[in-house]
Scaffold this active site. Structure first.
Site, mmCIF file in Angstrom:
data_model
loop_
_atom_site.group_PDB
_atom_site.id
_atom_site.type_symbol
_atom_site.label_atom_id
_atom_site.label_comp_id
_atom_site.label_asym_id
_atom_site.label_seq_id
_atom_site.Cartn_x
_atom_site.Cartn_y
_atom_site.Cartn_z
ATOM 1 N N ASP A 1 0.790 -1.235 0.000
ATOM 2 C CA ASP A 1 0.000 0.000 0.000
ATOM 3 C C ASP A 1 0.825 1.291 0.000
ATOM 4 O OD1 ASP A 1 -1.863 -2.002 0.330
ATOM 5 O OD2 ASP A 1 -2.512 -1.398 2.320
ATOM 6 N N LYS B 1 -7.045 -4.197 -2.820
ATOM 7 C CA LYS B 1 -7.644 -4.878 -1.675
ATOM 8 C C LYS B 1 -8.458 -3.893 -0.852
ATOM 9 C CE LYS B 1 -3.653 -4.487 1.515
ATOM 10 N NZ LYS B 1 -4.259 -3.623 2.528
ATOM 11 N N CYS C 1 -2.061 -2.692 8.199
ATOM 12 C CA CYS C 1 -1.894 -3.712 7.161
ATOM 13 C C CYS C 1 -0.577 -4.484 7.290
ATOM 14 C CB CYS C 1 -2.004 -3.080 5.778
ATOM 15 S SG CYS C 1 -3.657 -2.391 5.466
#
Length: 216
Positions: free
Chosen positions: A39, A100, A133
């Site tokens: 990310d 995602k 995450c």
């Protein structure tokens, strides 16, 4: 067959127990390692502490992966709203780039990709956010029997307190908190490695000693 330890302690325990603890030593080899880039997206740029520093280190890691032939898996959290991976990160040759919404990179497509790579033992993990995450990905990978190396100089959060306590928690679970230079040199292992010079050129300039340093 159950054999006792040779040194006389723990008689009756299987010899395998003598060696299973070695997995936490964190030996890395290119043939058994995958890099996970989590990310590193444009919309996070103004919010994540020292984002410019972790981008530069992340790019160094991906260059190292290309040199050493290590597969790279990249995720993007809700890219429709948060944008794609920053332009400074060169995704040339990566194995997967996946969108995602969950707070883990361990998606069905990622599990399938890992299953296709023979002998995967270790994941080198970096990106954002450390306490969300990165943490969830690391815990899920360890739960699947994969050793995780979190690259501290390529991992950050909006809050340094969140980052610090996440790294402390993860280290207590046996996850290895390391640095980009340590990872790259561990992967080549020997100055006679055919790719050593290329890796050496990558790390000639030290990674930024940003405010992340005192907050690990």
């Amino acid at each position: 067959m159950v054999l006792p330890f040779s040194h006389g302690h723990g008689v009756g325990l299987p010899v395998v127990n003598q060696y299973t603890s070695l997995t936490t030593l964190g030996n890395l080899t290119p043939s058994s390692t995958v890099f996970f880039c989590c990310d590193m997206q444009e919309r996070f740029r103004p919010a994540i502490k020292y984002f410019g520093d972790i981008i530069s280190v992340g790019q160094r890691l991906l260059q190292g992966a290309r040199i050493l032939g290590i597969p790279v898996i990249v995720t993007e959290q809700y890219p429709k709203g948060l944008g794609s991976t920053v332009q400074e990160i060169d995704l040339t040759g990566v194995k997967l780039v996946l969108p995602k919404t969950k707070f883990s990179m361990v998606l069905p497509e990622v599990e399938a990709a890992l299953a296709e790579i023979p002998g995967v033992r270790s994941v080198v993990l970096f990106g954002v956010e450390t306490h969300v995450c990165i943490q969830q990905t690391a815990l899920e990978l360890v739960g699947r029997g994969i050793e995780v190396h979190i690259v501290a100089d390529a991992t950050s959060s909006r809050s340094m307190m969140d980052r610090m306590f996440a790294l402390e928690r993860l280290a207590r679970t046996g996850i290895i908190v390391t640095t980009s230079e340590a990872v790259l040199l561990q992967l080549v292992a020997d100055k006679d490695h055919p790719k050593f010079k290329e890796i050496q050129n990558l790390i000639k300039a030290s990674a930024p000693e940003s405010g992340l340093l005192s907050k690990v």
